[in-house]
Design a protein around this motif. Structure first.
Motif, PDB file in Angstrom:
ATOM      1  N   LEU A 263     -51.629 -15.592   1.238  1.00 27.59           N
ATOM      2  CA  LEU A 263     -51.989 -14.424   2.039  1.00 27.59           C
ATOM      3  C   LEU A 263     -53.431 -14.009   1.788  1.00 27.59           C
ATOM      4  N   ALA A 264     -53.908 -14.227   0.558  1.00 26.27           N
ATOM      5  CA  ALA A 264     -55.275 -13.836   0.217  1.00 26.27           C
ATOM      6  C   ALA A 264     -56.308 -14.839   0.713  1.00 26.27           C
ATOM      7  N   GLU A 265     -55.962 -16.127   0.730  1.00 30.51           N
ATOM      8  CA  GLU A 265     -56.941 -17.172   1.026  1.00 30.51           C
ATOM      9  C   GLU A 265     -56.938 -17.632   2.477  1.00 30.51           C
ATOM     10  N   ALA A 266     -55.767 -17.627   3.112  1.00 29.23           N
ATOM     11  CA  ALA A 266     -55.628 -18.248   4.430  1.00 29.23           C
ATOM     12  C   ALA A 266     -55.605 -17.209   5.549  1.00 29.23           C
ATOM     13  N   THR A 267     -55.870 -17.678   6.758  1.00 33.49           N
ATOM     14  CA  THR A 267     -55.768 -16.814   7.927  1.00 33.49           C
ATOM     15  C   THR A 267     -54.302 -16.680   8.316  1.00 33.49           C
ATOM     16  N   PRO A 268     -53.944 -15.639   9.068  1.00 30.43           N
ATOM     17  CA  PRO A 268     -52.555 -15.519   9.523  1.00 30.43           C
ATOM     18  C   PRO A 268     -52.089 -16.747  10.302  1.00 30.43           C
ATOM     19  N   GLY A 269     -52.973 -17.314  11.121  1.00 33.81           N
ATOM     20  CA  GLY A 269     -52.596 -18.504  11.875  1.00 33.81           C
ATOM     21  C   GLY A 269     -52.257 -19.675  10.976  1.00 33.81           C
ATOM     22  N   GLU A 270     -52.986 -19.824   9.876  1.00 35.03           N
ATOM     23  CA  GLU A 270     -52.704 -20.903   8.929  1.00 35.03           C
ATOM     24  C   GLU A 270     -51.382 -20.673   8.210  1.00 35.03           C
ATOM     25  N   VAL A 271     -51.072 -19.416   7.916  1.00 35.01           N
ATOM     26  CA  VAL A 271     -49.774 -19.098   7.307  1.00 35.01           C
ATOM     27  C   VAL A 271     -48.650 -19.462   8.273  1.00 35.01           C
ATOM     28  N   VAL A 272     -48.844 -19.155   9.551  1.00 39.57           N
ATOM     29  CA  VAL A 272     -47.850 -19.512  10.556  1.00 39.57           C
ATOM     30  C   VAL A 272     -47.687 -21.033  10.633  1.00 39.57           C
ATOM     31  N   SER A 273     -48.807 -21.759  10.569  1.00 38.56           N
ATOM     32  CA  SER A 273     -48.761 -23.213  10.674  1.00 38.56           C
ATOM     33  C   SER A 273     -48.001 -23.843   9.509  1.00 38.56           C
ATOM     34  N   VAL A 274     -48.287 -23.398   8.285  1.00 37.71           N
ATOM     35  CA  VAL A 274     -47.593 -23.984   7.137  1.00 37.71           C
ATOM     36  C   VAL A 274     -46.121 -23.576   7.137  1.00 37.71           C
ATOM     37  N   THR A 275     -45.826 -22.378   7.639  1.00 37.15           N
ATOM     38  CA  THR A 275     -44.425 -21.960   7.744  1.00 37.15           C
ATOM     39  C   THR A 275     -43.687 -22.798   8.781  1.00 37.15           C
ATOM     40  N   ALA A 276     -44.374 -23.148   9.861  1.00 35.06           N
ATOM     41  CA  ALA A 276     -43.758 -24.006  10.880  1.00 35.06           C
ATOM     42  C   ALA A 276     -43.396 -25.368  10.286  1.00 35.06           C
ATOM     43  N   HIS A 277     -44.266 -25.875   9.410  1.00 32.21           N
ATOM     44  CA  HIS A 277     -43.951 -27.125   8.710  1.00 32.21           C
ATOM     45  C   HIS A 277     -42.686 -26.958   7.863  1.00 32.21           C
TER      46      HIS A 277
END
Length: 418
Positions: A263-277
């Protein structure tokens, strides 16, 4: 039919079931990741960052190999000489040499010796990850986690040892059948129990605060048809700067877990992407698949151990009369260590195929290859992953496709989606 013939028949049936299940459940085909695209992706990383990542792994590499060799050596010394048997005897002597005391205390003593011998390598590794800024743990925090790990291992290991040798003691001719069933059942049980019982021992989990990101993650799971109980944040920053997220648990225990570092390092979109994985793993029942394969593999291992019990030369080296007696715990450690090293590359191969499928799922679910690439670049950068490791080492040990392979796969998917 004798118990050995029954065991041989059961082994064949279980091996056929394991191979058949793997043939159907494992994604043997993977999405294309052209080498030209891999090299193009590699060229986008700053040269100094790639050099630092490779320097980091160059320092860790000798430790990894030394740990494997030292672990194998100590297992062979304890298992293929009478030393392991004598250690078990010493542990049980204060309790009148009772078989259960030998089983539990002797087994824990054998494992403790192996852990103690490799402890200097773990200390050395911690100094490296601290120096490179990956670990945020003080020596005090690291020591506490080490003791927690020993404690959890002692409880689980003690229970398994007690159960296994109780079966061998009271069912000396048919212990392989009860042991195989028990081992398979234990694997299934731990798949449900570990996320909700063991994980909180090492991390504190709190519900993600209400907001756009939590709403989007829950909506993503709903759109994917993967029910989750909650979205939690793990306090990973208390020990590491590494970023990650995962979906943990089965059925009613399933939840999305995001590292606070993510949450501190990544953008919200990147969090969504890794969660999709990670949702891809749940969608394709990868945890269930791994549990079933682990259960079948554990049952196979127990029967193989039983059949090895007739190898008099092996028993003579260990100084024991039967592989089913507590004094043979060192021999059991040696056999399982060798089996683990031999099976490791195959397990890594299967894992890479599963992870590649989850990557494809993330791309399909989000339709956003650019953010997927950015997420992979972020993971590789913060976690100091070598974006393009040596091919032979990657094939032998890597559980995931390399960073440039994953980025190349995203580019190939984008080309196909146009």
């Amino acid at each position: 039919m004798t118990p050995r013939l029954w065991a041989g028949g059961a082994l064949i049936v279980l091996l056929v079931a394991l191979i058949g299940f793997a043939a159907v459940a494992v994604p043997w085909h993977r999405a294309p990741a052209p080498r030209a695209d891999q090299l193009a992706a590699l060229g986008e990383f700053p040269a100094d960052q790639v050099a630092r990542s490779r320097a980091f792994h160059a320092e860790l590499r000798p430790l990894s190999y030394a740990g494997m060799l030292l672990g194998l050596l100590i297992a062979l010394v304890l298992g293929l000489t009478p030393l392991g048997a004598r250690l078990v005897e010493l542990a049980g002597r204060p309790f009148g040499d009772h078989w259960l005391a030998r089983a539990v205390l002797g087994g824990l003593a054998v494992v403790f010796v192996a852990e103690l011998v490799t402890l200097p390598l773990a200390i050395w590794r911690h100094t490296i990850v601290v120096r490179y800024g990956i670990s945020t743990q003080t020596w005090g925090g690291w020591s506490v986690d080490l003791l927690k790990s020993f404690g959890v291992g002692a409880v689980l290991g003690g229970a398994v040892l007690a159960a296994f040798f109780t079966v061998t003691h009271f069912a000396p001719r048919w212990w392989w059948a009860f042991g195989a069933a028990g081992a398979a059942g234990l694997v299934v049980l731990l798949s449900f129990v570990l996320p909700v019982v063991v994980e909180p021992i090492f991390n504190r989990f709190t519900p993600m605060a209400d907001g756009p990101l939590r709403t989007e993650l829950l909506a993503l799971a709903e759109r994917d048809g993967v029910p989750v109980k909650d979205v939690l944040v793990a306090d990973a920053s208390r020990r590491t700067r590494a970023v990650n997220a995962y979906v943990s648990g089965l059925g009613p225990t399933r939840r999305i877990v995001v590292y606070d570092t993510m949450l501190a390092e990544a953008t919200p979109g990147e969090v969504v992407s890794v969660t999709a994985h990670e949702l891809g793993h749940a969608k394709d029942d990868d945890v269930l698949t791994g549990t079933i394969m682990g259960a079948l593999g554990s049952a196979v291992a127990v029967i193989v151990l039983y059949l090895l019990g007739s190898w008099t030369g092996l028993l003579r080296l260990a100084g024991v009369e039967s592989i089913a007696e507590p004094r043979a715990i060192g021999l059991l450690l040696a056999v399982t260590t060798v089996a683990g090293l031999v099976a490791g590359p195959a397990q890594s191969f299967v894992s890479r195929r599963v992870e590649a499928r989850a990557d494809s799922h993330a791309l399909e679910l989000t339709g956003d290859p650019a953010t997927f690439e950015a997420m992979q670049r972020r993971l590789g950068t913060v976690n100091l992953a070598d974006p393009d490791p040596p091919s032979w080492e990657h094939a032998m040990f890597a559980s995931h496709p390399s960073t440039v392979q994953r980025m190349a796969a995203a580019r190939a998917w984008a080309q196909g989606a146009r």
